[in-house]
Scaffold this motif. Sequence first.
Motif: not given
Length: 321
Positions: A167-168, A170-172, A174, A176, A243, A314-317
């Motif tokens: 998820e990190l 994906n977050s950094l 973009g 999916k 990261y 940050q990762s919206n987990i």
Amino acid sequence: MLNRRLLIAGALAAPAVAARANTWPQRPIRFVVPLAAGGGVDMMARILAEQLDKALGQPVVVENLVGAGGTIAAANVSRSDPDGYVFIFQSVSSAVINALTYKNLSYDPVGGFAAVSLFARFPLVMATYPDLPAADLKSLIETLKAEPTKYSYGSSGVGTVTHVAGELFNSLTGAKLVHVPYRGNSAVLNDLLTGRVAFTFDGIAPLLPHIQAGKLRALGVTTAERSPALKDVPAMKEIIPGYELPFWTGLYAPARTPSEIITRVSAEVAKIAANPAVSSRLASLGVEAVGMPAELFDAYWRQQLDYYRAIVGQSNISLGQ
């Protein structure tokens, strides 16, 4: 009068405490691992258990108690008698991330445990099967942006550090990548080798033989620096600014376990980590043996809770039950 009674009680208790420290252990010790057998964390736990067995003069029996991202094992140990006969070998996943992501746990993930010793630190590796049309991390990111949601990554379970790693990413970037949770690292590895999932994040130990055999491709490591075990593989932050995902394992006991037992076990773990045979064995797996006094490990654990809290945010987990 009250102070005098307390002093007398303390004086009477001191010999009992000393006697308990001298006579423990008198029966086998239960060593719980919250992940399936065969993964990197399990391998480290068994190395430590084997050495503690010799140091303490009693069998140290490893028990793999899997499920719910490690929360089943943690709940079991937190409710166990704090008598020095049960410990849990936790990774960042169960010791830190669960405390930050599960909202309705049936146990206290911080207050329910006493830190005993940090045992090892090592990077995770982002690995893929060789047929994927991306030779390196930079070209992979371009591929993922061109074909969003096409590829999946396997983790050892919801709420584990391997889930957070994806998820990190994906977050950094973009990207999916689709998350596919498994019950343990071994199941992920089997599906990665056959191409059922495109990626995983795991420790070096279980992946290294397959990387060396050309069955998997290592794209990056999650530590700030490259790993001596994979010198040609970049740190992911070289390509993806920001990261960095520290990974470690450590030993815990139920809260209220006698301090003299915790001190003794912590000292034994430090000796084991400093043993050249053990440190060399771990180094061959890409793992740094550490060993750390209980009070320092407790402080480090709490610092890591703060560090990962920022990453999870940050990762919206959201992994709460």
